[in-house]
Enzyme design. Structure first.
Site, PDB file in Angstrom:
ATOM      1  N   GLY A 169       0.883  -1.231   0.022  1.00 37.77           N
ATOM      2  CA  GLY A 169       0.044   0.118   0.101  1.00 37.77           C
ATOM      3  C   GLY A 169       0.985   1.084   0.005  1.00 37.77           C
ATOM      4  N   GLY A 170       0.282   2.326   0.600  1.00 33.79           N
ATOM      5  CA  GLY A 170       1.069   3.543   0.651  1.00 33.79           C
ATOM      6  C   GLY A 170       2.349   3.501   1.287  1.00 33.79           C
ATOM      7  N   GLY A 404      25.126  11.417 -30.212  1.00 29.69           N
ATOM      8  CA  GLY A 404      24.534  12.233 -29.219  1.00 29.69           C
ATOM      9  C   GLY A 404      25.238  11.481 -27.683  1.00 29.69           C
ATOM     10  CB  ALA A 405      25.922   8.148 -26.781  1.00 34.79           C
TER      11      ALA A 405
HETATM   12  C1  HXC Z   1      -3.135  -3.679  12.055  1.00 40.81           C
HETATM   13  C2  HXC Z   1      -2.031  -5.795  11.548  1.00 40.81           C
HETATM   14  C3  HXC Z   1      -1.907  -5.146  10.250  1.00 40.81           C
HETATM   15  C4  HXC Z   1      -2.417  -3.795  10.013  1.00 40.81           C
HETATM   16  C5  HXC Z   1      -0.967  -7.046  10.154  1.00 40.81           C
HETATM   17  N1  HXC Z   1      -1.442  -7.030  11.349  1.00 40.81           N
HETATM   18  N2  HXC Z   1      -1.422  -6.075   9.273  1.00 40.81           N
HETATM   19  N3  HXC Z   1      -2.732  -5.085  12.434  1.00 40.81           N
HETATM   20  N4  HXC Z   1      -3.115  -3.203  10.856  1.00 40.81           N
HETATM   21  N5  HXC Z   1      -2.389  -3.299   8.727  1.00 40.81           N
HETATM   22  C6  HXC Z   1      -1.672  -7.851  12.506  1.00 40.81           C
HETATM   23  C7  HXC Z   1      -2.241  -9.156  12.222  1.00 40.81           C
HETATM   24  O1  HXC Z   1      -3.710  -8.968  12.866  1.00 40.81           O
HETATM   25  C8  HXC Z   1      -1.439  -9.925  13.174  1.00 40.81           C
HETATM   26  O2  HXC Z   1      -1.981  -9.718  14.515  1.00 40.81           O
HETATM   27  C9  HXC Z   1      -0.048  -9.573  13.012  1.00 40.81           C
HETATM   28  O3  HXC Z   1      -0.244  -8.196  12.726  1.00 40.81           O
HETATM   29  C10 HXC Z   1       0.540 -10.450  12.111  1.00 40.81           C
HETATM   30  O4  HXC Z   1      -0.215 -10.635  10.805  1.00 40.81           O
HETATM   31  P1  HXC Z   1      -0.482 -12.010  10.381  1.00 40.81           P
HETATM   32  O5  HXC Z   1      -1.585 -11.667   9.012  1.00 40.81           O
HETATM   33  O6  HXC Z   1      -0.724 -13.036  11.082  1.00 40.81           O
HETATM   34  O7  HXC Z   1       0.955 -12.287   9.435  1.00 40.81           O
HETATM   35  P2  HXC Z   1       1.386 -12.669   7.961  1.00 40.81           P
HETATM   36  O8  HXC Z   1       0.480 -14.013   7.584  1.00 40.81           O
HETATM   37  O9  HXC Z   1       2.862 -12.928   8.197  1.00 40.81           O
HETATM   38  O10 HXC Z   1       0.777 -11.805   6.845  1.00 40.81           O
HETATM   39  C11 HXC Z   1       1.453 -10.211   6.951  1.00 40.81           C
HETATM   40  C12 HXC Z   1       0.662  -9.576   6.052  1.00 40.81           C
HETATM   41  C13 HXC Z   1      -0.889  -9.335   6.324  1.00 40.81           C
HETATM   42  C14 HXC Z   1       0.702  -9.658   4.677  1.00 40.81           C
HETATM   43  C15 HXC Z   1       1.164  -8.114   6.482  1.00 40.81           C
HETATM   44  O11 HXC Z   1      -0.881  -9.331   8.014  1.00 40.81           O
HETATM   45  C16 HXC Z   1      -1.675  -8.527   5.805  1.00 40.81           C
HETATM   46  O12 HXC Z   1      -2.084  -8.629   4.709  1.00 40.81           O
HETATM   47  N6  HXC Z   1      -2.169  -7.269   6.428  1.00 40.81           N
HETATM   48  C17 HXC Z   1      -2.705  -6.240   5.896  1.00 40.81           C
HETATM   49  C18 HXC Z   1      -1.904  -5.661   4.951  1.00 40.81           C
HETATM   50  C19 HXC Z   1      -2.780  -4.096   4.598  1.00 40.81           C
HETATM   51  O13 HXC Z   1      -3.699  -4.310   3.852  1.00 40.81           O
HETATM   52  N7  HXC Z   1      -2.289  -3.107   4.939  1.00 40.81           N
HETATM   53  C20 HXC Z   1      -3.114  -2.010   4.810  1.00 40.81           C
HETATM   54  C21 HXC Z   1      -2.238  -1.278   3.434  1.00 40.81           C
HETATM   55  S1  HXC Z   1      -3.067   0.280   2.920  1.00 40.81           S
HETATM   56  P3  HXC Z   1      -1.949 -10.932  15.855  1.00 40.81           P
HETATM   57  O14 HXC Z   1      -2.528 -10.274  16.803  1.00 40.81           O
HETATM   58  O15 HXC Z   1      -2.672 -12.232  15.125  1.00 40.81           O
HETATM   59  O16 HXC Z   1      -0.269 -11.213  15.946  1.00 40.81           O
HETATM   60  C22 HXC Z   1      -2.136   1.195   3.495  1.00 40.81           C
HETATM   61  C23 HXC Z   1      -2.391   2.572   3.285  1.00 40.81           C
HETATM   62  C24 HXC Z   1      -1.254   3.561   3.530  1.00 40.81           C
HETATM   63  O17 HXC Z   1      -1.081   0.766   4.095  1.00 40.81           O
HETATM   64  C25 HXC Z   1      -1.673   4.753   2.631  1.00 40.81           C
HETATM   65  C26 HXC Z   1      -0.591   5.682   3.049  1.00 40.81           C
HETATM   66  C27 HXC Z   1      -1.035   7.082   1.917  1.00 40.81           C
END
Ligand code: HXC
Length: 510
Positions: A169-170, A404-405
């Site tokens: 994501g971001g 040119g290079a």
């Molecule tokens: C809160 C999160 C989290 C998140 C993971 N966790 N991502 N908590 N916010 N974004 C937590 C999970 O609940 C879990 O908690 C622990 O972290 C580990 O995650 P798992 O899923 O068990 O690990 P894994 O299987 O290794 O997968 C990792 C992952 C997946 C691929 C990162 O967690 C995931 O897809 N997370 C969401 C990613 C996402 O969509 N993020 C938002 C992107 S948008 P516990 O308590 O079980 O340990 C964004 C916008 C920003 O970032 C824009 C800026 C301009």
């Protein structure tokens, strides 16, 4: 009093546990180190001083008030790399997946502000699930606060990102605005939208590794500058890079002790250029034989291999090297190589790192792919970058410098300070064969005549002397004396001062 001291130790111990033993074990089982273990390896032993160890989030939605961890998923602070100050943040995947909350972002911003104020690099160790989902827009705001600091710090202090886990994501945009991005093979990835979204929108089926793994970003997209086998190797390479760089834009790069004689001659270079002008040779051999102790730190080694970029030292001083590689696409300039080198040149110029350019370039790569892709604009980036650079610039033409290079590759005309050529240099509008075929089109049926014309053209132009007679080449040098000549040239330029006209900023063809 004793109780208070114990309470401090208890709180510290608590913070050091991160998300707890189970999650630490899960992190280790993926071959990943924890946030603190990484910092220990990155910095000189015992030099780390932590900030904000007890900060925790302020979110009360989704029952978050009952789930708090000291440090809030990122370890921040400062320390030294070989005695030189750096600021570091290291995201802790064991706490909410290293996700970025409002307070997590504030911690990162605090050390970035300190780094800018005190003139020291920022190293970000990224391992995060992105925006903290429970915090919604507060976390998006936190990201934007970090982005703004990345922009303000650009060109002021070096910024290095190491991607050591997910970066989605971001979250990818903060690293994208830093100077160098390193990745760890098989355990890190970067993408704007993950495989599931890609499938929904475009129907493409792709794994996370294919979409945004280290191989993809070092060979295809060029988003990352290098990929390493594991956390340890990546962190050691960051230390090596920091050793090459100045701490900020007002400081010269570090001067390291050297044991290699600046006067060293290398007779093997006299036979580096093959007899046949169409035969390739390895330009890296020249770079390594020129460098102090043969030490070359290559940047983007796996991308646009027709162009080589990286750092060496000459008499202990860091120098950025830009070189055509005749082994790949005959060393032609194209879209990718121009972009790669332009970005590198601009980094060097921003941080007062002198630039050494080795030239063997038959021209720009022809074709619809290149023209439709905008080679004009991308090639112009490199021309622009070299032309605006005010750092010391030394250029050595080893063989071809066509069209040119020739102009683009740090020629005299765009403020090259020393422009040397080997006797094997051919500086001309194009190769003899191509030139003859255009000039004598009517004689093309007569092979003998064309061969004689080609020979004539070669005798006239396939040498460095026509350019040297005009002063476009300052001197024709013996290949074996290259190290000595470029060392002397850079030594004479140590106090170079050149300024560009005042402007808010330029408008490089992006
Ligand atoms: C809160 C999160 C989290 C998140 C993971 N966790 N991502 N908590 N916010 N974004 C937590 C999970 O609940 C879990 O908690 C622990 O972290 C580990 O995650 P798992 O899923 O068990 O690990 P894994 O299987 O290794 O997968 C990792 C992952 C997946 C691929 C990162 O967690 C995931 O897809 N997370 C969401 C990613 C996402 O969509 N993020 C938002 C992107 S948008 P516990 O308590 O079980 O340990 C964004 C916008 C920003 O970032 C824009 C800026 C301009």
């Amino acid at each position: 009093m004793k109780d208070i001291l114990q309470e401090l130790e208890r709180r510290r111990g608590d913070a050091r546990e991160g998300g707890g033993a189970r999650r630490v074990e899960a992190q280790h089982s993926k071959g990943k180190l924890t946030a603190r273990e990484r910092i220990e390896l990155l910095l000189d032993p015992g030099s780390f001083e932590e900030f904000d160890m007890f900060v925790s989030h302020r979110c009360t939605d989704f029952g978050m008030q009952d789930s708090k961890y000291s440090g809030d998923g990122v370890v921040t602070g400062w320390g030294t790399v070989n005695g030189r100050l750096v600021y570091v943040f290291s995201q802790d995947f064991t706490v909410f997946g290293g996700s970025l909350s409002e307070t997590h972002a504030q911690k990162i911003c605090k050390i970035m502000d300190m780094a800018m104020q005190n003139g020291a690099p920022v190293i970000g160790l990224n391992d995060s699930g992105g925006a903290r989902i429970q915090e919604g827009v507060a976390s998006l705001a936190g990201y934007a606060d970090v982005f703004q600091r990345n922009i303000m710090a650009s060109g002021v202090v070096p910024q290095i990102s190491v991607i050591m886990g997910p970066c989605a994501g971001g979250a990818v945009y903060s690293p994208a605005m830093t100077d160098f991005i390193f990745m760890v093979k098989d355990s890190s990835y970067m993408f704007v939208t993950g495989p599931d979204v890609v499938k929904t929108v475009t129907n493409e089926v792709v794994t996370a590794e294919e979409l945004g793994g280290a191989k993809t970003h070092t060979t295809k997209s060029s988003v990352a500058d290098a990929a390493f086998e594991n956390d340890l190797e990546a962190l050691m390479e960051v230390r090596r890079l920091i050793d090459m760089l100045p701490l900020n834009n007002r400081e010269k790069p570090p001067h390291r002790p050297f044991f290699d004689d600046p006067e060293r001659l290398d007779m093997s270079l006299d036979t580096l250029i093959p007899e046949n002008p169409n035969m390739p040779y390895d330009m890296k051999e020249l770079i390594v034989k020129t460098a102090d102790e043969g030490d070359f730190y290559e940047i983007q080694a796996e991308f646009a291999k027709n162009m080589i970029t990286g750092f060496i030292r000459l008499e202990g001083q860091t120098v950025g090297v830009v070189a055509n590689q005749p082994m790949v696409l005959a060393g032609c300039l194209d879209i990718d190589s121009s972009r790669k080198a332009a970005r590198f040149v601009r980094f060097c110029d921003a941080f007062e790192i002198p630039i050494l350019t080795f030239v063997d370039v038959p021209g720009f790569l022809p074709g619809t792919g290149q023209e439709f892709g905008g080679v004009i604009k991308h090639g112009a980036k490199l021309l622009f970058a070299f032309g605006e650079a005010t750092v010391p610039k030394v250029t050595v033409i080893t063989r071809k410098a066509y069209g040119g290079a020739y102009d683009v590759m740090s020629s005299k005309h765009i403020r090259g300070d020393f422009n040397y050529a080997w006797p094997t240099a051919e500086i001309a509008v194009m190769g003899a064969k191509g030139a003859t075929e255009i000039l004598y089109r009517s004689e093309l049926g007569d092979a003998e005549k064309i061969a004689a014309r080609t020979k004539d053209y070669e005798d006239r132009f396939a040498n460095p002397f026509v350019a040297a007679e005009r002063g476009f080449i300052d001197e024709v040098i013996q290949p074996h004396s290259t190290r000595k000549r470029v060392c002397r040239a850079f030594a004479s330029l140590r106090n170079k001062k050149q300024t560009n006209p005042w402007k808010k900023h330029d408008n490089i063809p992006l």
